[in-house]
Design a protein around this motif. Structure first.
Motif, mmCIF file in Angstrom:
data_model
loop_
_atom_site.group_PDB
_atom_site.id
_atom_site.type_symbol
_atom_site.label_atom_id
_atom_site.label_comp_id
_atom_site.label_asym_id
_atom_site.label_seq_id
_atom_site.Cartn_x
_atom_site.Cartn_y
_atom_site.Cartn_z
ATOM 1 N N ASP A 132 34.031 41.749 46.386
ATOM 2 C CA ASP A 132 35.388 42.268 46.306
ATOM 3 C C ASP A 132 36.292 41.137 45.840
ATOM 4 O O ASP A 132 36.044 39.969 46.147
ATOM 5 C CB ASP A 132 35.852 42.785 47.672
ATOM 6 C CG ASP A 132 37.109 43.619 47.596
ATOM 7 O OD1 ASP A 132 37.737 43.847 48.648
ATOM 8 O OD2 ASP A 132 37.485 44.045 46.477
ATOM 9 N N TYR A 133 37.333 41.505 45.097
ATOM 10 C CA TYR A 133 38.230 40.511 44.530
ATOM 11 C C TYR A 133 39.682 40.963 44.677
ATOM 12 O O TYR A 133 39.982 42.157 44.614
ATOM 13 C CB TYR A 133 37.939 40.301 43.042
ATOM 14 C CG TYR A 133 36.564 39.749 42.767
ATOM 15 C CD1 TYR A 133 35.487 40.596 42.552
ATOM 16 C CD2 TYR A 133 36.341 38.370 42.731
ATOM 17 C CE1 TYR A 133 34.212 40.094 42.316
ATOM 18 C CE2 TYR A 133 35.074 37.860 42.492
ATOM 19 C CZ TYR A 133 34.026 38.726 42.287
ATOM 20 O OH TYR A 133 32.765 38.224 42.046
ATOM 21 N N ASN B 158 43.231 41.633 43.171
ATOM 22 C CA ASN B 158 43.590 42.123 41.833
ATOM 23 C C ASN B 158 44.009 40.987 40.918
ATOM 24 O O ASN B 158 43.744 41.022 39.710
ATOM 25 C CB ASN B 158 44.722 43.143 41.935
ATOM 26 C CG ASN B 158 44.251 44.472 42.490
ATOM 27 O OD1 ASN B 158 43.062 44.790 42.448
ATOM 28 N ND2 ASN B 158 45.164 45.241 43.035
ATOM 29 N N SER B 159 44.632 39.967 41.496
ATOM 30 C CA SER B 159 45.158 38.868 40.692
ATOM 31 C C SER B 159 44.060 38.013 40.060
ATOM 32 O O SER B 159 44.334 37.261 39.119
ATOM 33 C CB SER B 159 46.077 37.986 41.534
ATOM 34 O OG SER B 159 45.369 37.473 42.653
ATOM 35 N N LYS C 277 40.685 39.371 39.610
ATOM 36 C CA LYS C 277 39.611 40.226 39.095
ATOM 37 C C LYS C 277 39.436 39.984 37.602
ATOM 38 O O LYS C 277 40.398 39.853 36.862
ATOM 39 C CB LYS C 277 39.954 41.688 39.382
ATOM 40 C CG LYS C 277 38.774 42.617 39.394
ATOM 41 C CD LYS C 277 39.177 44.000 39.904
ATOM 42 C CE LYS C 277 39.475 43.968 41.376
ATOM 43 N NZ LYS C 277 39.739 45.320 41.923
#
Length: 124
Positions: free
Chosen positions: A59-60, A62-63, A65
């Motif tokens: 998981d990452y 959003n900033s 990804k």
């Protein structure tokens, strides 16, 4: 005694890449949820990336990804964070964290073990 030791930070120009590594002792990374967090001056600690104990889930934020990638080396008992296309706003102290459980944890309070951090500074 659990120890997480981060390395690989430094000063780079915008657009460059860095690879952070978290070396674990006292625990086996393949049995733990592992996460990377960062904290910029005057800001709270924020989730960057995480990997489940099985390695099947990542998981990452959003900033980051599509720019950052988390990986695990079970033989070396390390967790790495490959950071590409670095931006000024990526400047922060980066921390490695670990805890037992299922899935990927995004909140700092969900992790019991923390490293001391490594500084990443991105300049223009």
């Amino acid at each position: 005694q659990v120890q997480l030791v981060e390395s690989g930070g430094g000063l780079v120009q915008a657009g460059a890449s860095l690879r952070l590594s978290c070396a674990a002792s006292g625990l086996t990374v393949s049995n733990y949820v592992m996460g990377w967090f960062r904290q910029a001056p005057g800001k709270g600690r924020e989730f960057v990336a995480g990997i489940s104990w099985s390695g099947r889930s990542t998981d990452y934020a959003n900033s980051v990804k599509d720019r950052f990638a988390i990986s695990r080396d079970n033989a070396k008992n390390t967790v790495d964070l490959q950071m590409n296309s670095l931006k000024l706003e990526d400047t922060a102290v980066y921390y490695c964290a670990a805890d037992r459980g299922f899935g990927v944890f995004r909140r700092p309070g969900e992790y019991d073990y923390w490293g001391q951090g490594t500084q990443v500074t991105v300049s223009s």
